[in-house]
Design a protein around this motif. Structure first.
Motif, PDB file in Angstrom:
ATOM      1  N   LEU A 100       1.078  -1.069   0.110  1.00 32.73           N
ATOM      2  CA  LEU A 100      -0.002   0.020   0.102  1.00 32.73           C
ATOM      3  C   LEU A 100       0.874   1.294  -0.136  1.00 32.73           C
ATOM      4  N   ASP A 101       1.813   1.337   0.893  1.00 35.00           N
ATOM      5  CA  ASP A 101       2.822   2.690   1.096  1.00 35.00           C
ATOM      6  C   ASP A 101       3.320   2.731  -0.252  1.00 35.00           C
ATOM      7  N   SER A 102       4.060   1.832  -0.658  1.00 38.54           N
ATOM      8  CA  SER A 102       4.936   2.358  -1.642  1.00 38.54           C
ATOM      9  C   SER A 102       4.345   2.542  -3.069  1.00 38.54           C
ATOM     10  N   ILE A 103       3.161   1.747  -3.238  1.00 37.08           N
ATOM     11  CA  ILE A 103       1.914   2.080  -4.413  1.00 37.08           C
ATOM     12  C   ILE A 103       1.690   3.382  -4.686  1.00 37.08           C
ATOM     13  N   THR A 104       1.131   3.753  -3.237  1.00 36.79           N
ATOM     14  CA  THR A 104       0.848   5.242  -3.186  1.00 36.79           C
ATOM     15  C   THR A 104       2.011   6.291  -3.478  1.00 36.79           C
ATOM     16  N   LEU A 105       3.154   6.064  -2.991  1.00 36.02           N
ATOM     17  CA  LEU A 105       4.213   6.885  -3.315  1.00 36.02           C
ATOM     18  C   LEU A 105       4.835   6.931  -4.883  1.00 36.02           C
ATOM     19  N   LEU A 106       4.415   5.551  -5.468  1.00 32.74           N
ATOM     20  CA  LEU A 106       4.658   5.627  -6.692  1.00 32.74           C
ATOM     21  C   LEU A 106       3.679   6.414  -7.693  1.00 32.74           C
ATOM     22  N   GLY A 166      -3.652   8.468  -1.079  1.00 30.95           N
ATOM     23  CA  GLY A 166      -4.170   7.254  -2.266  1.00 30.95           C
ATOM     24  C   GLY A 166      -5.310   7.459  -2.771  1.00 30.95           C
ATOM     25  N   ALA A 167      -6.363   7.548  -1.703  1.00 31.58           N
ATOM     26  CA  ALA A 167      -7.703   7.585  -2.276  1.00 31.58           C
ATOM     27  C   ALA A 167      -7.936   8.963  -3.185  1.00 31.58           C
ATOM     28  N   ALA A 168      -7.330  10.185  -2.576  1.00 30.14           N
ATOM     29  CA  ALA A 168      -7.380  11.448  -3.480  1.00 30.14           C
ATOM     30  C   ALA A 168      -6.810  10.899  -4.842  1.00 30.14           C
ATOM     31  N   LEU A 169      -5.754  10.151  -4.798  1.00 34.09           N
ATOM     32  CA  LEU A 169      -5.208   9.818  -6.268  1.00 34.09           C
ATOM     33  C   LEU A 169      -6.152   8.850  -6.951  1.00 34.09           C
ATOM     34  N   GLY A 170      -7.014   8.185  -6.390  1.00 30.10           N
ATOM     35  CA  GLY A 170      -7.640   7.273  -7.122  1.00 30.10           C
ATOM     36  C   GLY A 170      -7.266   5.856  -7.173  1.00 30.10           C
ATOM     37  N   ILE A 171      -6.265   5.619  -6.378  1.00 30.30           N
ATOM     38  CA  ILE A 171      -5.635   4.294  -6.411  1.00 30.30           C
ATOM     39  C   ILE A 171      -6.468   3.236  -5.949  1.00 30.30           C
ATOM     40  N   ASP A 172      -6.438   2.147  -6.770  1.00 31.81           N
ATOM     41  CA  ASP A 172      -7.127   0.868  -6.823  1.00 31.81           C
ATOM     42  C   ASP A 172      -6.411  -0.062  -5.406  1.00 31.81           C
ATOM     43  N   TYR A 173      -6.727  -0.005  -4.523  1.00 32.13           N
ATOM     44  CA  TYR A 173      -6.048  -0.771  -3.441  1.00 32.13           C
ATOM     45  C   TYR A 173      -6.300  -2.133  -3.154  1.00 32.13           C
TER      46      TYR A 173
END
Length: 217
Positions: A12-18, A170-177
């Protein structure tokens, strides 16, 4: 300007940073060090890098599984259950893992004339992981700047924020967690009981964001 490398696990963390730093990332690097959950998390790293059009490589570090001691390398049954802050969670530490990964990523960055290496440690890691703490990041940054011709910087933007903050971002970025992996046991679905699963649940709840994760009953 794409002047950076990121260490990305598929968590979760590194994908958000990505996603957060995508416009600056020239190369994403994952590491396969024999972690229990590698077969679950590493494909997600590849998935998101492909989606963002960011070149991605996975580097094998089999010597770590062979020579290092950690429950993270010893199979699902070795993973303790409970909250991250509990003493037994120290067994999940892989000694100096981030130091090794940052050293390799720094060498690759300099080889490609890139100026920064991103890593996604966060405030919740500080309790039990020495190589996630601010003083470690500061020391590694000093070493990479001094030890490279291009003065590579180590940047850890989430060091002083919580996983809850990361989920909100991440939610603001629209990431599919649903396409990220946290569980240290590496079973078919998240166990919901190990430290990283408990922290994941708490982060979504505290952030007021729907948790798409499938947990064992």
């Amino acid at each position: 300007m794409k002047d950076s490398v990121i260490i990305v696990s598929g968590g979760l963390d590194s994908i958000t940073l990505l996603y957060d730093k995508a416009s600056t990332i020239a190369l994403a690097i994952s590491f396969d060090y024999g972690q229990n959950h590698g077969a679950k998390e590493l494909p997600f790293a590849e998935y998101h890098c492909h989606k963002l059009g960011i070149p991605h490589i996975t580097i094998p570090l089999s010597f770590m599984h062979q020579y290092f001691k950690s429950s993270l390398l010893d199979g699902a049954a070795a993973i303790p259950e409970g909250h991250y802050e509990e003493e037994n969670m120290k067994s999940t530490v892989v000694p100096f893992r981030n130091g090794i990964m940052l050293a390799i990523a720094t060498g690759i960055a300099e080889s490609h004339d890139l100026k920064r290496v991103y890593i996604a440690n966060h405030g919740g890691d500080h309790v039990i992981y020495p190589d996630c703490r601010p003083e470690f990041i500061s020391a590694m940054n000093g070493a990479t700047e001094a030890g490279t011709f291009v003065n590579v910087r180590v940047e850890a933007p989430y060091t002083n924020i919580t996983k809850t903050d990361i989920v909100r971002r991440g939610a603001a970025l629209g990431i599919d967690y649903s396409k990220t992996w946290s569980c240290y046991k590496g079973s078919d679905v998240h166990c919901g009981k190990c430290g990283t699963c408990v922290e994941r649940k708490e982060a979504f709840a505290d952030a007021g964001v729907n948790d798409p994760t499938v947990y064992e009953e």
